[in-house]
Design a protein around this motif. Structure first.
Motif, PDB file in Angstrom:
ATOM      1  N   CYS A   1       0.829  -1.207   0.000  1.00  0.00           N
ATOM      2  CA  CYS A   1       0.000   0.000   0.000  1.00  0.00           C
ATOM      3  C   CYS A   1       0.863   1.257   0.000  1.00  0.00           C
ATOM      4  CB  CYS A   1      -0.925   0.006   1.209  1.00  0.00           C
ATOM      5  SG  CYS A   1      -2.284  -1.193   1.130  1.00  0.00           S
ATOM      6  N   LYS A   2       1.919   1.249   0.802  1.00  0.00           N
ATOM      7  CA  LYS A   2       2.796   2.419   0.874  1.00  0.00           C
ATOM      8  C   LYS A   2       3.448   2.692  -0.480  1.00  0.00           C
ATOM      9  CE  LYS A   2       5.081   4.000   4.115  1.00  0.00           C
ATOM     10  NZ  LYS A   2       6.052   4.414   5.147  1.00  0.00           N
ATOM     11  N   LEU A   3       3.886   1.637  -1.162  1.00  0.00           N
ATOM     12  CA  LEU A   3       4.513   1.836  -2.467  1.00  0.00           C
ATOM     13  C   LEU A   3       3.522   2.454  -3.457  1.00  0.00           C
ATOM     14  CD1 LEU A   3       6.830   1.559  -4.442  1.00  0.00           C
ATOM     15  CD2 LEU A   3       6.095  -0.798  -4.886  1.00  0.00           C
ATOM     16  N   HIS A   4       2.311   1.939  -3.495  1.00  0.00           N
ATOM     17  CA  HIS A   4       1.311   2.473  -4.417  1.00  0.00           C
ATOM     18  C   HIS A   4       1.000   3.933  -4.109  1.00  0.00           C
ATOM     19  CE1 HIS A   4      -0.271  -1.859  -5.260  1.00  0.00           C
ATOM     20  NE2 HIS A   4       0.863  -1.598  -5.868  1.00  0.00           N
ATOM     21  N   LEU A   5       0.899   4.271  -2.833  1.00  0.00           N
ATOM     22  CA  LEU A   5       0.612   5.652  -2.452  1.00  0.00           C
ATOM     23  C   LEU A   5       1.779   6.575  -2.805  1.00  0.00           C
ATOM     24  CD1 LEU A   5      -1.069   4.942   0.999  1.00  0.00           C
ATOM     25  CD2 LEU A   5      -2.210   5.869  -1.025  1.00  0.00           C
ATOM     26  N   LEU A   6       3.000   6.090  -2.637  1.00  0.00           N
ATOM     27  CA  LEU A   6       4.173   6.878  -2.996  1.00  0.00           C
ATOM     28  C   LEU A   6       4.253   7.093  -4.513  1.00  0.00           C
ATOM     29  CD1 LEU A   6       6.843   5.341  -0.595  1.00  0.00           C
ATOM     30  CD2 LEU A   6       6.074   7.720  -0.597  1.00  0.00           C
ATOM     31  N   GLN A   7       3.868   6.079  -5.267  1.00  0.00           N
ATOM     32  CA  GLN A   7       3.886   6.209  -6.730  1.00  0.00           C
ATOM     33  C   GLN A   7       2.886   7.252  -7.205  1.00  0.00           C
ATOM     34  OE1 GLN A   7       3.243   2.025  -7.561  1.00  0.00           O
ATOM     35  NE2 GLN A   7       5.369   1.726  -8.181  1.00  0.00           N
ATOM     36  N   VAL A   8       1.764   7.366  -6.495  1.00  0.00           N
ATOM     37  CA  VAL A   8       0.784   8.399  -6.837  1.00  0.00           C
ATOM     38  C   VAL A   8       1.308   9.773  -6.445  1.00  0.00           C
ATOM     39  CG1 VAL A   8      -1.519   9.290  -6.315  1.00  0.00           C
ATOM     40  CG2 VAL A   8      -1.185   6.844  -6.672  1.00  0.00           C
ATOM     41  N   ALA A   9       1.924   9.860  -5.279  1.00  0.00           N
ATOM     42  CA  ALA A   9       2.412  11.153  -4.789  1.00  0.00           C
ATOM     43  C   ALA A   9       3.633  11.633  -5.564  1.00  0.00           C
ATOM     44  CB  ALA A   9       2.743  11.046  -3.301  1.00  0.00           C
ATOM     45  N   TYR A  10       4.473  10.698  -6.018  1.00  0.00           N
ATOM     46  CA  TYR A  10       5.706  11.055  -6.723  1.00  0.00           C
ATOM     47  C   TYR A  10       5.783  10.272  -8.042  1.00  0.00           C
ATOM     48  CZ  TYR A  10       6.753  12.644  -1.993  1.00  0.00           C
ATOM     49  OH  TYR A  10       6.705  13.255  -0.767  1.00  0.00           O
ATOM     50  N   PRO A  11       4.970  10.627  -9.015  1.00  0.00           N
ATOM     51  CA  PRO A  11       4.900   9.861 -10.267  1.00  0.00           C
ATOM     52  C   PRO A  11       6.194   9.865 -11.068  1.00  0.00           C
ATOM     53  CG  PRO A  11       3.675  11.925 -10.458  1.00  0.00           C
ATOM     54  CD  PRO A  11       4.048  11.776  -9.025  1.00  0.00           C
ATOM     55  N   ALA A  12       7.047  10.863 -10.876  1.00  0.00           N
ATOM     56  CA  ALA A  12       8.292  10.945 -11.644  1.00  0.00           C
ATOM     57  C   ALA A  12       9.445  10.191 -10.979  1.00  0.00           C
ATOM     58  CB  ALA A  12       8.683  12.402 -11.858  1.00  0.00           C
ATOM     59  N   ALA A  13       9.250   9.748  -9.740  1.00  0.00           N
ATOM     60  CA  ALA A  13      10.326   9.076  -9.006  1.00  0.00           C
ATOM     61  C   ALA A  13      10.509   7.648  -9.504  1.00  0.00           C
ATOM     62  CB  ALA A  13      10.024   9.074  -7.517  1.00  0.00           C
ATOM     63  N   ALA A  14      11.747   7.196  -9.493  1.00  0.00           N
ATOM     64  CA  ALA A  14      12.042   5.821  -9.884  1.00  0.00           C
ATOM     65  C   ALA A  14      11.578   4.870  -8.779  1.00  0.00           C
ATOM     66  CB  ALA A  14      13.533   5.651 -10.126  1.00  0.00           C
ATOM     67  N   GLU A  15      11.112   3.704  -9.184  1.00  0.00           N
ATOM     68  CA  GLU A  15      10.607   2.727  -8.219  1.00  0.00           C
ATOM     69  C   GLU A  15      11.663   2.342  -7.195  1.00  0.00           C
ATOM     70  OE1 GLU A  15       9.681  -1.638  -9.144  1.00  0.00           O
ATOM     71  OE2 GLU A  15       7.707  -0.688  -9.243  1.00  0.00           O
ATOM     72  N   CYS A  16      12.908   2.198  -7.633  1.00  0.00           N
ATOM     73  CA  CYS A  16      13.981   1.812  -6.720  1.00  0.00           C
ATOM     74  C   CYS A  16      14.198   2.852  -5.624  1.00  0.00           C
ATOM     75  CB  CYS A  16      15.275   1.557  -7.491  1.00  0.00           C
ATOM     76  SG  CYS A  16      15.876   2.981  -8.437  1.00  0.00           S
ATOM     77  N   GLU A  17      13.932   4.122  -5.926  1.00  0.00           N
ATOM     78  CA  GLU A  17      14.061   5.171  -4.916  1.00  0.00           C
ATOM     79  C   GLU A  17      12.943   5.083  -3.887  1.00  0.00           C
ATOM     80  OE1 GLU A  17      16.107   8.579  -7.782  1.00  0.00           O
ATOM     81  OE2 GLU A  17      13.973   8.689  -7.268  1.00  0.00           O
ATOM     82  N   LEU A  18      11.748   4.753  -4.341  1.00  0.00           N
ATOM     83  CA  LEU A  18      10.601   4.682  -3.430  1.00  0.00           C
ATOM     84  C   LEU A  18      10.690   3.481  -2.499  1.00  0.00           C
ATOM     85  CD1 LEU A  18       7.736   5.599  -5.917  1.00  0.00           C
ATOM     86  CD2 LEU A  18       8.978   7.115  -4.358  1.00  0.00           C
ATOM     87  N   LEU A  19      11.310   2.415  -2.947  1.00  0.00           N
ATOM     88  CA  LEU A  19      11.386   1.203  -2.132  1.00  0.00           C
ATOM     89  C   LEU A  19      12.120   1.442  -0.817  1.00  0.00           C
ATOM     90  CD1 LEU A  19      12.150  -1.519  -4.846  1.00  0.00           C
ATOM     91  CD2 LEU A  19       9.972  -1.045  -3.712  1.00  0.00           C
ATOM     92  N   ASP A  20      13.052   2.384  -0.806  1.00  0.00           N
ATOM     93  CA  ASP A  20      13.805   2.677   0.418  1.00  0.00           C
ATOM     94  C   ASP A  20      12.943   3.324   1.494  1.00  0.00           C
ATOM     95  OD1 ASP A  20      16.129   1.677  -0.696  1.00  0.00           O
ATOM     96  OD2 ASP A  20      16.750   3.622  -1.503  1.00  0.00           O
ATOM     97  N   HIS A  21      11.738   3.764   1.140  1.00  0.00           N
ATOM     98  CA  HIS A  21      10.878   4.479   2.094  1.00  0.00           C
ATOM     99  C   HIS A  21       9.708   3.609   2.583  1.00  0.00           C
ATOM    100  CE1 HIS A  21      12.914   8.297   1.277  1.00  0.00           C
ATOM    101  NE2 HIS A  21      12.906   7.937  -0.005  1.00  0.00           N
ATOM    102  N   LEU A  22       9.722   2.320   2.278  1.00  0.00           N
ATOM    103  CA  LEU A  22       8.581   1.478   2.656  1.00  0.00           C
ATOM    104  C   LEU A  22       8.606   1.096   4.124  1.00  0.00           C
ATOM    105  CD1 LEU A  22       8.163  -0.870  -0.427  1.00  0.00           C
ATOM    106  CD2 LEU A  22       7.225   1.404   0.002  1.00  0.00           C
ATOM    107  N   SER A  23       9.741   0.649   4.622  1.00  0.00           N
ATOM    108  CA  SER A  23       9.841   0.267   6.042  1.00  0.00           C
ATOM    109  C   SER A  23      11.302   0.186   6.422  1.00  0.00           C
ATOM    110  CB  SER A  23       9.155  -1.081   6.304  1.00  0.00           C
ATOM    111  OG  SER A  23       9.804  -2.121   5.589  1.00  0.00           O
ATOM    112  N   GLN A  24      11.566   0.414   7.697  1.00  0.00           N
ATOM    113  CA  GLN A  24      12.930   0.345   8.218  1.00  0.00           C
ATOM    114  C   GLN A  24      12.925  -0.381   9.551  1.00  0.00           C
ATOM    115  OE1 GLN A  24      14.442   4.347   8.464  1.00  0.00           O
ATOM    116  NE2 GLN A  24      14.871   4.473   6.272  1.00  0.00           N
ATOM    117  N   ASP A  25      13.890  -1.269   9.728  1.00  0.00           N
ATOM    118  CA  ASP A  25      14.112  -1.903  11.022  1.00  0.00           C
ATOM    119  C   ASP A  25      15.149  -1.088  11.777  1.00  0.00           C
ATOM    120  OD1 ASP A  25      12.373  -3.890  10.320  1.00  0.00           O
ATOM    121  OD2 ASP A  25      13.912  -5.340   9.778  1.00  0.00           O
ATOM    122  N   PHE A  26      14.873  -0.852  13.062  1.00  0.00           N
ATOM    123  CA  PHE A  26      15.767  -0.032  13.863  1.00  0.00           C
ATOM    124  C   PHE A  26      16.756  -0.900  14.630  1.00  0.00           C
ATOM    125  CE2 PHE A  26      11.717   2.552  13.987  1.00  0.00           C
ATOM    126  CZ  PHE A  26      12.100   3.354  12.937  1.00  0.00           C
TER     127      PHE A  26
END
Length: 276
Positions: free
Chosen positions: A227-252
């Motif tokens: 869901c986060k990836l799809h929402l990011l693709q709508v918000a940033y249509p010009a961004a490369a998919e590989c760039e958006l993947l880094d913003h999906l989740s992070q383990d601390f």
């Protein structure tokens, strides 16, 4: 015969794609699945054994005896051909495994790949639909007890909601776009667990959940990422998919409370800090 087959296996290891584990990419695999025709590391080989011999038949490259037909099977397939088949339709948001991935995610990735064949049959990927509903055990804010709570994830509404008992109105509504989800955090004494972080009124809030069934928790984890990836693709249509993947989740690596000075250096105020 055994020496000849042993030499053949060592030669096959040198071929492109075979020098690393077919599932996690760990170097110098010491095991193989002779019916699937792939080389595996020790950790992933244990997961293959857990699936059962009806799915994957495991042998050690040096400690076990190999038959001619078994070596021939690996020669015919190999890691690269196996990936072309079993990883044909892996969702972009799906978290692939590596040597640092939590064990439950490794196991469920391998089960999804070979036993359930989800990446051959994408219609089996329930976590990509943009909607998920079900019960998870949620940690209470006051008494720290885990109680069953109904959760509803909706990509269309950009919301994750949870409900207390049978009430019609949700107890909390969180924007999916504001969520970070961590798998199996150290705070929760269950391997099948999630920590969901979000901002509310300028503060970081947390939802801690688990489920006895590892597949259920993993599906929720990947549903949120999808869901986060799809929402990011709508918000940033010009961004490369590989760039958006880094913003999906992070383990601390570490998370906790530290005392941080405010405008006046004399007084320290407790602040929740996260270290990556």
């Amino acid at each position: 015969m055994a020496d000849k087959n042993g030499r053949l296996l060592m030669e096959l290891l040198k071929k492109p794609g075979n020098s690393t584990c077919a599932d996690c990419g760990f170097e110098s695999p010491e095991w193989a699945s002779y019916n699937l025709g792939i080389f595996l590391c020790t950790r992933c080989a244990a997961c293959h054994r857990h699936m059962g011999a009806q799915v994957s038949k495991i042998k050690h490259l040096k400690l076990d005896q190999w038959e001619d037909a078994q070596v021939a099977r690996i020669k015919d397939i190999g890691n690269m051909n196996s990936k072309l088949k079993y990883e044909r339709w892996v969702p972009p948001s799906y978290r692939k495994v590596d040597k640092n991935t939590p064990q439950v995610l490794v196991e469920q990735y391998i089960f999804s790949k070979y036993s359930r064949e989800e990446f051959i049959h994408p219609e089996r990927q329930s976590y990509t639909s943009g909607f998920m509903e079900g019960y998870l055990m949620k940690k209470g804010r006051e008494n720290n007890q885990f109680l069953p709570r109904k959760f509803v994830l909706s990509e269309i509404d950009n919301t994750l909601k949870y409900y207390v008992k049978d009430r019609k109105d949700p107890k909390a509504i969180v924007k999916i776009s504001d969520i970070n989800v961590e798998f199996a955090p150290s705070k929760i004494p269950f391997p099948n667990s999630l920590q969901i972080d979000y901002l509310k009124d300028g503060s970081t809030r947390h939802i801690y959940v688990y489920h006895d069934d590892p597949q259920t928790v993993v599906n929720w984890y990947h549903a949120i990422r999808c869901c986060k990836l799809h929402l990011l693709q709508v918000a940033y249509p010009a961004a490369a998919e590989c760039e958006l993947l880094d913003h999906l989740s992070q383990d601390f690596i570490r998370e906790g409370i530290l005392y941080k000075t405010g405008p006046s250096p004399k007084v320290g105020q407790p602040k929740h800090e996260v270290f990556k």
